[in-house]
Write a protein that holds these residues in place. Structure first.
Motif, PDB file in Angstrom:
ATOM      1  N   GLU A   1       0.818  -1.221   0.000  1.00 50.31           N
ATOM      2  CA  GLU A   1       0.000   0.000   0.000  1.00 50.31           C
ATOM      3  C   GLU A   1       0.851   1.269   0.000  1.00 50.31           C
ATOM      4  OE1 GLU A   1      -3.348   0.195  -0.293  1.00 50.31           O
ATOM      5  OE2 GLU A   1      -3.239  -1.965  -0.617  1.00 50.31           O
ATOM      6  N   GLU A   2       2.103   1.190   0.490  1.00 51.41           N
ATOM      7  CA  GLU A   2       2.959   2.370   0.593  1.00 51.41           C
ATOM      8  C   GLU A   2       3.807   2.613  -0.657  1.00 51.41           C
ATOM      9  OE1 GLU A   2       3.154   0.056   3.202  1.00 51.41           O
ATOM     10  OE2 GLU A   2       2.313   1.139   4.900  1.00 51.41           O
ATOM     11  N   LEU A   3       3.959   1.607  -1.524  1.00 49.64           N
ATOM     12  CA  LEU A   3       4.837   1.730  -2.691  1.00 49.64           C
ATOM     13  C   LEU A   3       4.029   1.838  -3.976  1.00 49.64           C
ATOM     14  CD1 LEU A   3       7.484  -1.025  -1.844  1.00 49.64           C
ATOM     15  CD2 LEU A   3       7.651   1.436  -1.440  1.00 49.64           C
ATOM     16  N   THR A   4       4.460   2.737  -4.862  1.00 45.86           N
ATOM     17  CA  THR A   4       3.810   2.828  -6.161  1.00 45.86           C
ATOM     18  C   THR A   4       4.495   1.933  -7.181  1.00 45.86           C
ATOM     19  OG1 THR A   4       5.179   4.726  -6.777  1.00 45.86           O
ATOM     20  CG2 THR A   4       3.022   5.187  -5.787  1.00 45.86           C
ATOM     21  N   ARG A   5       5.840   1.871  -7.095  1.00 48.03           N
ATOM     22  CA  ARG A   5       6.578   1.109  -8.109  1.00 48.03           C
ATOM     23  C   ARG A   5       7.895   0.614  -7.529  1.00 48.03           C
ATOM     24  NH1 ARG A   5       8.106   4.255 -13.458  1.00 48.03           N
ATOM     25  NH2 ARG A   5       7.663   5.836 -11.904  1.00 48.03           N
ATOM     26  N   VAL A   6       8.332  -0.547  -8.003  1.00 51.78           N
ATOM     27  CA  VAL A   6       9.634  -1.105  -7.668  1.00 51.78           C
ATOM     28  C   VAL A   6      10.325  -1.421  -8.990  1.00 51.78           C
ATOM     29  CG1 VAL A   6      10.876  -3.007  -6.569  1.00 51.78           C
ATOM     30  CG2 VAL A   6       8.833  -2.076  -5.486  1.00 51.78           C
ATOM     31  N   ILE A   7      11.534  -0.892  -9.163  1.00 53.18           N
ATOM     32  CA  ILE A   7      12.286  -1.095 -10.401  1.00 53.18           C
ATOM     33  C   ILE A   7      13.533  -1.909 -10.070  1.00 53.18           C
ATOM     34  CG2 ILE A   7      13.439   0.014 -12.342  1.00 53.18           C
ATOM     35  CD1 ILE A   7      11.730   2.534 -11.593  1.00 53.18           C
TER      36      ILE A   7
ATOM     37  N   GLN B   1       7.185  10.313  -1.150  1.00 53.58           N
ATOM     38  CA  GLN B   1       8.527  10.373  -0.569  1.00 53.58           C
ATOM     39  C   GLN B   1       9.576  10.164  -1.650  1.00 53.58           C
ATOM     40  OE1 GLN B   1       8.933   7.771   2.833  1.00 53.58           O
ATOM     41  NE2 GLN B   1       6.726   7.789   3.100  1.00 53.58           N
ATOM     42  N   GLN B   2      10.823  10.417  -1.278  1.00 52.18           N
ATOM     43  CA  GLN B   2      11.937  10.199  -2.194  1.00 52.18           C
ATOM     44  C   GLN B   2      12.144   8.691  -2.412  1.00 52.18           C
ATOM     45  OE1 GLN B   2      13.813  12.530  -3.849  1.00 52.18           O
ATOM     46  NE2 GLN B   2      12.269  13.937  -3.080  1.00 52.18           N
ATOM     47  N   PRO B   3      12.637   8.307  -3.595  1.00 55.03           N
ATOM     48  CA  PRO B   3      12.903   6.883  -3.861  1.00 55.03           C
ATOM     49  C   PRO B   3      13.981   6.325  -2.924  1.00 55.03           C
ATOM     50  CG  PRO B   3      12.952   8.153  -5.891  1.00 55.03           C
ATOM     51  CD  PRO B   3      12.875   9.131  -4.770  1.00 55.03           C
ATOM     52  N   VAL B   4      13.892   5.030  -2.672  1.00 51.70           N
ATOM     53  CA  VAL B   4      14.883   4.318  -1.867  1.00 51.70           C
ATOM     54  C   VAL B   4      15.572   3.327  -2.789  1.00 51.70           C
ATOM     55  CG1 VAL B   4      15.211   2.751   0.083  1.00 51.70           C
ATOM     56  CG2 VAL B   4      13.460   4.533   0.200  1.00 51.70           C
ATOM     57  N   SER B   5      16.915   3.363  -2.820  1.00 53.90           N
ATOM     58  CA  SER B   5      17.658   2.493  -3.728  1.00 53.90           C
ATOM     59  C   SER B   5      18.693   1.681  -2.959  1.00 53.90           C
ATOM     60  CB  SER B   5      18.360   3.341  -4.796  1.00 53.90           C
ATOM     61  OG  SER B   5      19.074   2.514  -5.676  1.00 53.90           O
ATOM     62  N   VAL B   6      18.798   0.395  -3.300  1.00 52.34           N
ATOM     63  CA  VAL B   6      19.802  -0.492  -2.707  1.00 52.34           C
ATOM     64  C   VAL B   6      20.468  -1.291  -3.814  1.00 52.34           C
ATOM     65  CG1 VAL B   6      18.608  -0.709  -0.491  1.00 52.34           C
ATOM     66  CG2 VAL B   6      18.165  -2.360  -2.298  1.00 52.34           C
ATOM     67  N   THR B   7      21.703  -1.734  -3.547  1.00 49.40           N
ATOM     68  CA  THR B   7      22.453  -2.549  -4.505  1.00 49.40           C
ATOM     69  C   THR B   7      23.107  -3.696  -3.755  1.00 49.40           C
ATOM     70  OG1 THR B   7      22.919  -0.604  -5.860  1.00 49.40           O
ATOM     71  CG2 THR B   7      24.310  -2.520  -6.220  1.00 49.40           C
ATOM     72  N   HIS B   8      23.123  -4.863  -4.397  1.00 49.96           N
ATOM     73  CA  HIS B   8      23.804  -6.017  -3.811  1.00 49.96           C
ATOM     74  C   HIS B   8      24.543  -6.757  -4.909  1.00 49.96           C
ATOM     75  CE1 HIS B   8      24.542  -8.934  -0.647  1.00 49.96           C
ATOM     76  NE2 HIS B   8      24.315  -9.886  -1.545  1.00 49.96           N
ATOM     77  N   LYS B   9      25.808  -7.111  -4.632  1.00 56.35           N
ATOM     78  CA  LYS B   9      26.619  -7.901  -5.566  1.00 56.35           C
ATOM     79  C   LYS B   9      26.822  -9.293  -4.994  1.00 56.35           C
ATOM     80  CE  LYS B   9      29.396  -4.360  -7.786  1.00 56.35           C
ATOM     81  NZ  LYS B   9      30.769  -3.963  -8.111  1.00 56.35           N
TER      82      LYS B   9
ATOM     83  N   ILE C   1      17.844  -2.290  -6.782  1.00 56.33           N
ATOM     84  CA  ILE C   1      16.395  -2.162  -6.683  1.00 56.33           C
ATOM     85  C   ILE C   1      16.067  -0.766  -6.173  1.00 56.33           C
ATOM     86  CG2 ILE C   1      14.259  -3.073  -5.721  1.00 56.33           C
ATOM     87  CD1 ILE C   1      15.652  -5.705  -5.225  1.00 56.33           C
ATOM     88  N   GLU C   2      15.164  -0.115  -6.883  1.00 53.39           N
ATOM     89  CA  GLU C   2      14.693   1.207  -6.481  1.00 53.39           C
ATOM     90  C   GLU C   2      13.203   1.104  -6.171  1.00 53.39           C
ATOM     91  OE1 GLU C   2      13.690   5.180  -8.859  1.00 53.39           O
ATOM     92  OE2 GLU C   2      15.817   4.633  -8.950  1.00 53.39           O
ATOM     93  N   ALA C   3      12.844   1.509  -4.962  1.00 55.22           N
ATOM     94  CA  ALA C   3      11.439   1.507  -4.550  1.00 55.22           C
ATOM     95  C   ALA C   3      10.966   2.945  -4.486  1.00 55.22           C
ATOM     96  CB  ALA C   3      11.295   0.838  -3.196  1.00 55.22           C
ATOM     97  N   ARG C   4       9.756   3.178  -4.925  1.00 51.02           N
ATOM     98  CA  ARG C   4       9.185   4.521  -4.915  1.00 51.02           C
ATOM     99  C   ARG C   4       8.002   4.580  -3.959  1.00 51.02           C
ATOM    100  NH1 ARG C   4      10.374   7.126 -10.610  1.00 51.02           N
ATOM    101  NH2 ARG C   4      12.441   6.230 -10.836  1.00 51.02           N
ATOM    102  N   PRO C   5       8.252   5.051  -2.720  1.00 51.02           N
ATOM    103  CA  PRO C   5       7.152   5.208  -1.762  1.00 51.02           C
ATOM    104  C   PRO C   5       6.272   6.396  -2.137  1.00 51.02           C
ATOM    105  CG  PRO C   5       9.293   5.138  -0.656  1.00 51.02           C
ATOM    106  CD  PRO C   5       9.545   5.285  -2.119  1.00 51.02           C
ATOM    107  N   LYS C   6       4.998   6.292  -1.822  1.00 51.59           N
ATOM    108  CA  LYS C   6       4.050   7.372  -2.121  1.00 51.59           C
ATOM    109  C   LYS C   6       4.432   8.626  -1.347  1.00 51.59           C
ATOM    110  CE  LYS C   6       0.248   4.207  -2.909  1.00 51.59           C
ATOM    111  NZ  LYS C   6      -1.005   3.659  -2.408  1.00 51.59           N
TER     112      LYS C   6
END
Length: 138
Positions: A34-40, A67-75, A60-65
């Motif tokens: 419910e809090e996220l519009t899109r996950v890329i 708010q600023q996007p949240v981005s994380v990276t994992h190798k 992965i970039e998550a876009r909360p309604k």
């Protein structure tokens, strides 16, 4: 929540891969639906097909309604581990962010028009009324 999966030229972006990544993201982040519009999701092979340690990367970039996007990276050494690691990192980041927001809302002072302010005004009016009644009866 809409999930988009992108891959570079060195990772075959088959329908199976997209379906697997989408299902993994959806199942592990469903509590934020419910809090996220899109996950890329971006999948990348850093060594372009050559073998190497930690050469698969998942961002992965998550876009909360609102708010600023949240981005994380994992190798990791494989795409499976890279995706799972990035999802775990995102889950932690979102839990932290939404937890902070809930705490701010709970600790925010009440403004005019809110329930607490109305109750406070009612108490003051009641005290004034009782004081007037005591003056009149005396």
């Amino acid at each position: 929540m809409q999930i988009q999966v992108h891959s570079d030229n060195h990772i075959e972006g088959s329908a199976r891969l997209v379906e697997w990544v989408s299902a993994s993201v959806s199942s592990k982040l469903d509590r934020f639906d419910e809090e996220l519009t899109r996950v890329i999701v971006h999948l990348h092979d850093d060594n372009a097909g050559k073998a190497g340690a930690d050469d698969k990367r998942c961002q992965i970039e998550a876009r909360p309604k609102g708010q600023q996007p949240v981005s994380v990276t994992h190798k990791a050494e494989s795409l499976d581990f890279a995706v799972d690691g990035a999802i775990d990192k995102l889950n932690h980041a979102l839990s932290h962010q939404f937890g902070k927001l809930r705490n701010k809302r709970a600790q925010a002072p009440l403004l005019d028009g809110e329930v607490g302010a109305i109750e406070s005004q009612d108490t003051l009016l009641e005290e004034d009324f009782l004081a007037e009644q005591q003056v009149r009866s005396a």
